[in-house]
Scaffold this active site. Structure first.
Site, short mmCIF file in Angstrom:
data_model
loop_
_atom_site.label_atom_id
_atom_site.label_comp_id
_atom_site.label_asym_id
_atom_site.label_seq_id
_atom_site.Cartn_x
_atom_site.Cartn_y
_atom_site.Cartn_z
N TRP A 144 2.57 -11.48 9.21
CA TRP A 144 1.82 -12.71 9.49
C TRP A 144 2.02 -13.79 8.42
O TRP A 144 1.67 -14.93 8.62
CB TRP A 144 0.32 -12.39 9.59
CG TRP A 144 -0.13 -11.54 8.44
CD1 TRP A 144 -0.23 -10.17 8.43
CD2 TRP A 144 -0.46 -11.96 7.11
NE1 TRP A 144 -0.60 -9.73 7.19
CE2 TRP A 144 -0.75 -10.81 6.35
CE3 TRP A 144 -0.55 -13.21 6.49
CZ2 TRP A 144 -1.12 -10.87 5.01
CZ3 TRP A 144 -0.90 -13.27 5.15
CH2 TRP A 144 -1.19 -12.12 4.42
N LYS A 168 7.85 -7.36 18.00
CA LYS A 168 6.40 -7.22 17.94
C LYS A 168 5.90 -8.01 16.74
O LYS A 168 6.11 -7.63 15.60
CB LYS A 168 6.00 -5.75 17.79
CG LYS A 168 4.52 -5.56 18.01
CD LYS A 168 3.94 -4.41 17.22
CE LYS A 168 3.70 -4.74 15.78
NZ LYS A 168 2.79 -5.86 15.50
N PRO A 169 5.24 -9.15 16.98
CA PRO A 169 4.73 -9.93 15.84
C PRO A 169 3.44 -9.31 15.31
O PRO A 169 2.83 -8.46 15.96
CB PRO A 169 4.44 -11.29 16.47
CG PRO A 169 4.09 -10.98 17.90
CD PRO A 169 4.93 -9.77 18.28
N ALA A 170 3.02 -9.77 14.13
CA ALA A 170 1.76 -9.29 13.55
C ALA A 170 0.59 -9.71 14.44
O ALA A 170 0.62 -10.77 15.06
CB ALA A 170 1.59 -9.86 12.15
N GLU A 244 12.42 -5.01 5.00
CA GLU A 244 12.10 -5.93 3.89
C GLU A 244 10.63 -5.70 3.55
O GLU A 244 9.76 -5.97 4.37
CB GLU A 244 12.27 -7.39 4.35
CG GLU A 244 13.66 -7.75 4.80
CD GLU A 244 14.61 -7.98 3.65
OE1 GLU A 244 14.16 -8.01 2.48
OE2 GLU A 244 15.81 -8.11 3.91
N CYS A 278 5.87 -12.21 -0.50
CA CYS A 278 6.43 -10.99 -1.08
C CYS A 278 7.17 -11.29 -2.39
O CYS A 278 7.37 -10.39 -3.19
CB CYS A 278 7.35 -10.31 -0.08
SG CYS A 278 8.52 -11.46 0.63
N GLU A 379 0.61 -4.73 -5.70
CA GLU A 379 0.84 -6.07 -5.15
C GLU A 379 -0.52 -6.72 -4.87
O GLU A 379 -1.39 -6.11 -4.25
CB GLU A 379 1.64 -5.91 -3.85
CG GLU A 379 2.22 -7.20 -3.32
CD GLU A 379 3.01 -6.98 -2.03
OE1 GLU A 379 2.70 -6.05 -1.27
OE2 GLU A 379 3.94 -7.76 -1.79
P1 NAD Z 1 1.93 -4.70 7.40
O1 NAD Z 1 2.93 -3.69 7.01
O2 NAD Z 1 0.52 -4.28 7.53
O3 NAD Z 1 2.30 -5.34 8.79
C1 NAD Z 1 3.61 -5.80 9.07
C2 NAD Z 1 3.88 -5.59 10.53
O4 NAD Z 1 3.86 -4.20 10.80
C3 NAD Z 1 2.85 -6.23 11.47
O5 NAD Z 1 3.52 -6.70 12.61
C4 NAD Z 1 1.97 -5.05 11.83
O6 NAD Z 1 1.36 -5.19 13.09
C5 NAD Z 1 3.00 -3.96 11.89
N1 NAD Z 1 2.46 -2.60 11.75
C6 NAD Z 1 1.45 -2.16 10.97
N2 NAD Z 1 1.29 -0.83 11.15
C7 NAD Z 1 2.22 -0.44 12.06
C8 NAD Z 1 2.57 0.80 12.66
N3 NAD Z 1 1.93 1.93 12.35
N4 NAD Z 1 3.58 0.81 13.55
C9 NAD Z 1 4.23 -0.32 13.87
N5 NAD Z 1 3.97 -1.52 13.33
C10 NAD Z 1 2.97 -1.57 12.43
O7 NAD Z 1 2.11 -5.87 6.37
P2 NAD Z 1 1.41 -7.29 6.38
O8 NAD Z 1 0.09 -7.14 5.75
O9 NAD Z 1 1.46 -7.90 7.73
O10 NAD Z 1 2.42 -8.14 5.49
C11 NAD Z 1 2.32 -8.14 4.13
C12 NAD Z 1 3.39 -7.31 3.49
O11 NAD Z 1 4.67 -7.73 3.92
C13 NAD Z 1 3.40 -7.44 2.00
O12 NAD Z 1 3.55 -6.19 1.38
C14 NAD Z 1 4.62 -8.31 1.73
O13 NAD Z 1 5.14 -8.17 0.45
C15 NAD Z 1 5.53 -7.91 2.81
N6 NAD Z 1 6.52 -8.93 3.10
C16 NAD Z 1 7.81 -8.69 2.73
C17 NAD Z 1 8.78 -9.65 2.95
C18 NAD Z 1 10.19 -9.36 2.55
O14 NAD Z 1 11.07 -10.02 3.05
N7 NAD Z 1 10.46 -8.40 1.70
C19 NAD Z 1 8.46 -10.85 3.56
C20 NAD Z 1 7.14 -11.07 3.93
C21 NAD Z 1 6.18 -10.08 3.70
#
Ligand code: NAD
Length: 475
Positions: A144, A168-170, A244, A278, A379
């Site tokens: 997100w 699948k978006p957030a 990522e 990130c 983080e």
């Molecule tokens: P998150 O891992 O909770 O969610 C990311 C995505 O995964 C969302 O679409 C969420 O719905 C999905 N998801 C969560 N649990 C899942 C499951 N069990 N099965 C399938 N999908 C699932 O992370 P977040 O809070 O949305 O994003 C923040 C994190 O993303 C931070 O750690 C940040 O550093 C990282 N991030 C990394 C980059 C990069 O390029 N390295 C870029 C942006 C964000």
């Protein structure tokens, strides 16, 4: 949701609410997809793959250039969708729209540069040809915090390569995803080539996407914990994987650096997207000769940052994504202060007036941060700048490298040799040298160790969606 070229409801008819994190406003309801919806989306992507993969690179590039043009034409409307749903200030949303669009143009251009090789053989009656072919159906899961550019950074190279996509978006930002899908659909991407499942329950969808044998590749951006689970599951069926993940970026101010310039850079970088990036600095190492001037400049800058609803004029720091995020930041700050750090500015939630309806934490500068504090290892993903004074420039890179993450790092120095030696010694995928924005569609983006596998952007970002095929030809 978007399946086979049409906007559809969940088969169950279920929906979930989308909320503005700045004021709690109900922005709308979107379909709450389940396993059966994900399976339908994969079926559509699988059926569309053959024809899409057989289009010429010129055709795919033209469709992508059309999407790039539309995204730029709609930039203002897209920025408003982003600010309402994700919270970042309008100017930052406009910058992300431009950044996101740039991935589409870059990969449209790269599509036409997909080439093969003519390779030598030991036999005089044999020739070898090696070509690159699209991997197949791609499952993409996005976060997100950058709710448009993280989609285009995956969809554009996938489409350029000739792959089809199920995304699948957030759950916090489905309207951003819908707006991006409208761009690609209106640009003429054929039915089934791109599909989107929105859901409030990501785990079952993740399970389908990582285990269905028709999916050839998983690309994920999000937290390390979830990335690890999904990559392991996808490994079971030997899918191609790029993930990522999170980061814990060091920001080093060397003894020869200009502390005022460095502090201005750190202040600009740390509070971008309210620290929910990130590549946000999470450990700011300042040489003890500079720490006073650096900290004073940082505090003076941070005191000027106005926090509030990103759609209002002059706001520099928007809300966090939800209350759990505020609670996490608060716990890290409380832990640091209890162990001896000082909050020189900020340090607590903001709940005055209209801020009470949103999820706000005050932009914060912490001094006296030490290795025993949670913020030193975990983080933060919030607007907190932790400053650590150091005395030995020969060992500061070791301190910086002392993390399981390896995404972004920054160094400020006025000495070319120090800059180059530090870049060589830092174990991070992206390094800013006197620079707080070391990213672009044209350069590889990604991390080492717990920060992920693979790279996005640049030529490398396209190769992630391609397989190499070799033909041995007897003549
Ligand atoms: P998150 O891992 O909770 O969610 C990311 C995505 O995964 C969302 O679409 C969420 O719905 C999905 N998801 C969560 N649990 C899942 C499951 N069990 N099965 C399938 N999908 C699932 O992370 P977040 O809070 O949305 O994003 C923040 C994190 O993303 C931070 O750690 C940040 O550093 C990282 N991030 C990394 C980059 C990069 O390029 N390295 C870029 C942006 C964000």
């Amino acid at each position: 949701m978007f399946i086979n070229g049409e906007w559809v409801d969940a088969r169950s008819g279920a929906t979930f609410a989308v909320i503005n994190p700045a004021n709690g406003e109900h922005l709308g309801d979107v379909p709450d997809g389940a396993r059966e919806d994900a399976e339908l989306a994969i079926t559509a992507a699988d059926a569309a793959f053959h024809d899409w993969s057989m289009t010429t690179a010129y055709e795919r590039a033209d469709v992508l250039m059309g999407a790039w043009t539309l995204m730029r034409e709609r930039a203002d409307a897209l920025a408003h969708v982003m600010t309402a749903e994700q919270g970042k200030p309008l100017r930052a949303s406009a910058a992300e729209v431009a950044y996101g669009a740039d991935f589409i143009r870059w990969f449209a251009e790269e599509a036409r540069r997909l080439t093969g090789e003519w390779l030598p053989s030991a036999r005089s009656n044999q020739r070898f040809l090696s070509v690159q072919a699209p991997v197949g159906v791609v499952a993409a899961i996005t976060p997100w915090n950058y709710p448009m550019s993280m989609l285009t950074r995956k969809m554009a190279p996938a489409l350029a390569a000739g792959c089809t996509v199920v995304l699948k978006p957030a759950e916090a930002t489905p309207l951003n995803a819908r707006a991006i899908f409208e761009v690609f659909h209106d640009a003429g991407v054929p039915p089934g080539v791109i599909n989107m499942i929105t859901t409030s329950q990501p785990a079952p969808i993740g399970d389908v996407l990582t285990t269905d044998p028709r999916v050839a590749k998983l690309t994920f951006t999000g937290s390390t914990a979830v990335g690890r689970v999904l990559a392991s599951a996808a490994g079971g069926s030997l899918k191609r994987i790029s993930v990522e993940l999170g980061g814990h970026a060091p920001f080093i101010v060397m003894p020869d650096a200009d502390p005022v310039h460095a502090a201005k850079g750190a202040a600009a970088l740390k509070f971008l997207n309210a620290g929910q990036a990130c590549i946000s600095p999470n450990r700011i190492y300042v040489h003890q000769d500079h720490v006073e001037q650096f900290t004073a400049t940082m505090v003076e800058r941070v005191e000027r940052v106005k926090t509030g609803n990103g759609s209002h004029e002059g706001i520099g720091c928007g809300p966090l994504v939800n209350d759990a995020a505020v609670a996490k930041v608060e716990a890290q700050v409380d832990d640091a202060v209890a162990k001896g750090a000082s909050a020189l500015v900020g340090g607590s939630r903001l709940t005055d007036g209209e801020l009470a309806a949103g999820h706000f934490f005050a932009p914060t500068v912490l001094s006296g941060v030490t290795t025993d504090m949670a913020i030193y290892r975990e983080e933060t993903f919030g607007p907190v700048a932790p400053i650590i004074a150091y005395d030995d420039p020969d060992t500061v890179v070791d301190l910086a490298n002392d993390t399981n993450y390896g995404l972004a790092a920054y160094v400020y120095t006025n000495d070319l040799s120090t800059a180059l030696r530090t870049v060589e010694a830092l174990r991070f995928g992206i390094i800013g040298v006197n620079d707080v924005n070391p990213t672009s569609a044209s350069v590889p983006f990604g991390g080492m160790n717990d920060s992920g596998l693979g790279r996005e952007g640049a030529r490398e970002g396209l190769l992630e969606y391609l397989e190499t095929k070799t033909a041995g030809i007897a003549i």
